[in-house]
Design a protein around this motif. Sequence first.
Motif, PDB file in Angstrom:
ATOM      1  N   PRO A  11       0.865  -1.062   0.039  1.00 48.52           N
ATOM      2  CA  PRO A  11       0.028   0.007   0.039  1.00 48.52           C
ATOM      3  C   PRO A  11       0.774   1.182  -0.128  1.00 48.52           C
ATOM      4  N   SER A  12      -0.056   2.332  -0.216  1.00 47.76           N
ATOM      5  CA  SER A  12       0.693   3.677  -0.068  1.00 47.76           C
ATOM      6  C   SER A  12       1.958   3.884  -0.974  1.00 47.76           C
ATOM      7  N   ILE A  13       1.860   3.200  -2.313  1.00 45.35           N
ATOM      8  CA  ILE A  13       3.153   3.586  -3.229  1.00 45.35           C
ATOM      9  C   ILE A  13       2.716   4.554  -4.115  1.00 45.35           C
ATOM     10  N   THR A  14       3.479   5.530  -3.952  1.00 48.29           N
ATOM     11  CA  THR A  14       3.455   7.006  -4.676  1.00 48.29           C
ATOM     12  C   THR A  14       4.491   7.294  -5.150  1.00 48.29           C
ATOM     13  N   ALA A  15       4.755   8.275  -6.219  1.00 46.09           N
ATOM     14  CA  ALA A  15       5.832   8.847  -6.913  1.00 46.09           C
ATOM     15  C   ALA A  15       6.743   9.405  -5.575  1.00 46.09           C
ATOM     16  N   GLY A  16       7.905   9.257  -6.020  1.00 45.11           N
ATOM     17  CA  GLY A  16       8.984   9.693  -4.722  1.00 45.11           C
ATOM     18  C   GLY A  16       9.049   9.109  -3.663  1.00 45.11           C
ATOM     19  N   LEU A  17       8.586   7.847  -3.510  1.00 45.13           N
ATOM     20  CA  LEU A  17       8.419   6.974  -2.445  1.00 45.13           C
ATOM     21  C   LEU A  17      10.147   6.941  -1.903  1.00 45.13           C
ATOM     22  N   ASP A  18      10.307   7.030  -0.772  1.00 42.95           N
ATOM     23  CA  ASP A  18      11.501   7.002   0.092  1.00 42.95           C
ATOM     24  C   ASP A  18      12.008   5.687  -0.376  1.00 42.95           C
ATOM     25  N   LYS A  19      13.367   5.857  -0.696  1.00 47.17           N
ATOM     26  CA  LYS A  19      14.303   4.410  -0.777  1.00 47.17           C
ATOM     27  C   LYS A  19      13.862   3.530   0.075  1.00 47.17           C
ATOM     28  N   ARG A  20      14.227   3.707   1.427  1.00 47.71           N
ATOM     29  CA  ARG A  20      14.117   2.895   2.393  1.00 47.71           C
ATOM     30  C   ARG A  20      12.896   1.977   2.596  1.00 47.71           C
ATOM     31  N   TRP A  21      11.817   2.877   2.135  1.00 50.25           N
ATOM     32  CA  TRP A  21      10.320   1.952   2.085  1.00 50.25           C
ATOM     33  C   TRP A  21      10.378   0.974   0.789  1.00 50.25           C
ATOM     34  N   VAL A  22      10.950   1.411  -0.188  1.00 49.40           N
ATOM     35  CA  VAL A  22      10.943   0.574  -1.366  1.00 49.40           C
ATOM     36  C   VAL A  22      11.785  -0.550  -1.019  1.00 49.40           C
ATOM     37  N   ASP A  23      12.873  -0.304  -0.473  1.00 49.05           N
ATOM     38  CA  ASP A  23      13.742  -1.441  -0.044  1.00 49.05           C
ATOM     39  C   ASP A  23      13.316  -2.491   0.868  1.00 49.05           C
ATOM     40  N   GLU A  24      12.443  -2.017   1.870  1.00 47.25           N
ATOM     41  CA  GLU A  24      11.671  -2.773   2.802  1.00 47.25           C
ATOM     42  C   GLU A  24      10.810  -3.934   2.043  1.00 47.25           C
ATOM     43  N   ASN A  25      10.032  -3.125   1.006  1.00 47.12           N
ATOM     44  CA  ASN A  25       9.114  -3.760   0.325  1.00 47.12           C
ATOM     45  C   ASN A  25       9.671  -4.773  -0.497  1.00 47.12           C
ATOM     46  N   LEU A  26      10.632  -4.639  -1.201  1.00 46.67           N
ATOM     47  CA  LEU A  26      11.736  -5.516  -1.806  1.00 46.67           C
ATOM     48  C   LEU A  26      11.878  -6.620  -1.167  1.00 46.67           C
ATOM     49  N   ALA A  27      12.468  -6.478   0.079  1.00 49.84           N
ATOM     50  CA  ALA A  27      12.794  -7.428   1.012  1.00 49.84           C
ATOM     51  C   ALA A  27      11.646  -8.408   1.582  1.00 49.84           C
ATOM     52  N   ALA A  28      10.285  -7.886   1.595  1.00 51.82           N
ATOM     53  CA  ALA A  28       9.348  -8.751   1.850  1.00 51.82           C
ATOM     54  C   ALA A  28       9.096  -9.439   0.664  1.00 51.82           C
ATOM     55  N   THR A  29       9.199  -9.091  -0.463  1.00 54.78           N
ATOM     56  CA  THR A  29       9.117  -9.851  -1.626  1.00 54.78           C
ATOM     57  C   THR A  29       9.958 -11.024  -1.619  1.00 54.78           C
ATOM     58  N   VAL A  30      11.319 -10.834  -1.436  1.00 53.11           N
ATOM     59  CA  VAL A  30      12.253 -11.895  -1.128  1.00 53.11           C
ATOM     60  C   VAL A  30      11.818 -12.808  -0.125  1.00 53.11           C
ATOM     61  N   ARG A  31      11.577 -12.365   0.906  1.00 53.12           N
ATOM     62  CA  ARG A  31      11.155 -13.096   2.129  1.00 53.12           C
ATOM     63  C   ARG A  31      10.075 -14.216   1.715  1.00 53.12           C
ATOM     64  N   ARG A  32       8.982 -13.396   1.336  1.00 55.40           N
ATOM     65  CA  ARG A  32       7.569 -14.220   0.800  1.00 55.40           C
ATOM     66  C   ARG A  32       8.125 -15.152  -0.118  1.00 55.40           C
ATOM     67  N   ALA A  33       8.659 -14.905  -1.392  1.00 54.74           N
ATOM     68  CA  ALA A  33       9.095 -15.930  -2.600  1.00 54.74           C
ATOM     69  C   ALA A  33       9.935 -17.190  -1.607  1.00 54.74           C
ATOM     70  N   LYS A  34      10.717 -16.825  -0.872  1.00 55.33           N
ATOM     71  CA  LYS A  34      11.769 -17.887  -0.062  1.00 55.33           C
ATOM     72  C   LYS A  34      10.815 -18.614   0.647  1.00 55.33           C
ATOM     73  N   GLU A  35       9.777 -18.125   1.444  1.00 53.15           N
ATOM     74  CA  GLU A  35       8.870 -18.876   2.342  1.00 53.15           C
ATOM     75  C   GLU A  35       7.841 -19.927   1.264  1.00 53.15           C
ATOM     76  N   ALA A  36       7.484 -19.347   0.249  1.00 51.11           N
ATOM     77  CA  ALA A  36       6.488 -20.061  -0.628  1.00 51.11           C
ATOM     78  C   ALA A  36       7.318 -21.119  -1.251  1.00 51.11           C
ATOM     79  N   PHE A  37       8.527 -21.020  -1.643  1.00 51.42           N
ATOM     80  CA  PHE A  37       8.835 -21.776  -2.692  1.00 51.42           C
ATOM     81  C   PHE A  37      10.357 -22.373  -2.419  1.00 51.42           C
ATOM     82  N   GLY A  38      10.944 -22.165  -1.288  1.00 50.12           N
ATOM     83  CA  GLY A  38      12.440 -22.423  -0.837  1.00 50.12           C
ATOM     84  C   GLY A  38      12.311 -23.832  -0.048  1.00 50.12           C
ATOM     85  N   GLY A  39      11.044 -24.657  -0.161  1.00 50.61           N
ATOM     86  CA  GLY A  39      11.203 -25.927   0.655  1.00 50.61           C
ATOM     87  C   GLY A  39      11.910 -27.045  -0.067  1.00 50.61           C
ATOM     88  N   GLY A  40      12.832 -26.592  -0.634  1.00 50.42           N
ATOM     89  CA  GLY A  40      13.822 -27.945  -1.163  1.00 50.42           C
ATOM     90  C   GLY A  40      13.434 -28.368  -2.610  1.00 50.42           C
TER      91      GLY A  40
END
Length: 202
Positions: free
Chosen positions: A169-198
């Motif tokens: 949510p709350s993704i707008t133009a000029g979004l702070d890089k820290r918030w972008v990085d947090e969301n990208l980290a959440a993407t990585v984490r969710r992908a690993k949780e979903a598909f990292g089972g060997g």
Amino acid sequence: MKHALIIGHPDAEGFTQSVAAAYAQTVQGLGHQTVIRDLYRLEFDPRLQSQERSDRPGYAPASDVVVERQAIGDADVFAFFYPLWFNMPPAIIKGYVDRVFGAGFGYRALHAGGMDPLLKGRSMITFTSSGSSRAWLEEQGCWLSLRNLFDDYLARLCGMTVVDHVHFPSITAGLDKRWVDENLAATVRRAKEAFGGGSEGH
């Protein structure tokens, strides 16, 4: 395991593309394969034509639909990436579903009525974003409607399993890089949780 990334955003660079790239890199790091369908860069036409409707005489999928079905037909996971516009998927995403996931690919119509799902055993995961808050989407009934009418119905019709719908949510133009990085980290984490089972790539 093979993942088909279906991306619907007009910007070649931006938040949606960054999320898709983070997801692709993550699952590739798990030993999985990816195929990228960046619909705007492909200039995919979302308009379903009359002759593409399975109830019409002489029905046949159009040549561009044949190409898409060949590209993603052996995918184990269908991963969608798009922004919410008017709190709905963009037309290019909806049109891709209409044309590519229709009769002969996502399901088969039965002579006695009803549908026979053709994508049993496959999975579906979605990553979306919007300028509004998650609370506002829920208050307006938009979140539940989106999940019911798009994710759950599409998966049920085609026989897929919904892994998750991750919304930023709350993704707008000029979004702070820290918030972008947090969301990208959440993407990585969710992908690993979903598909990292060997799971082994193939």
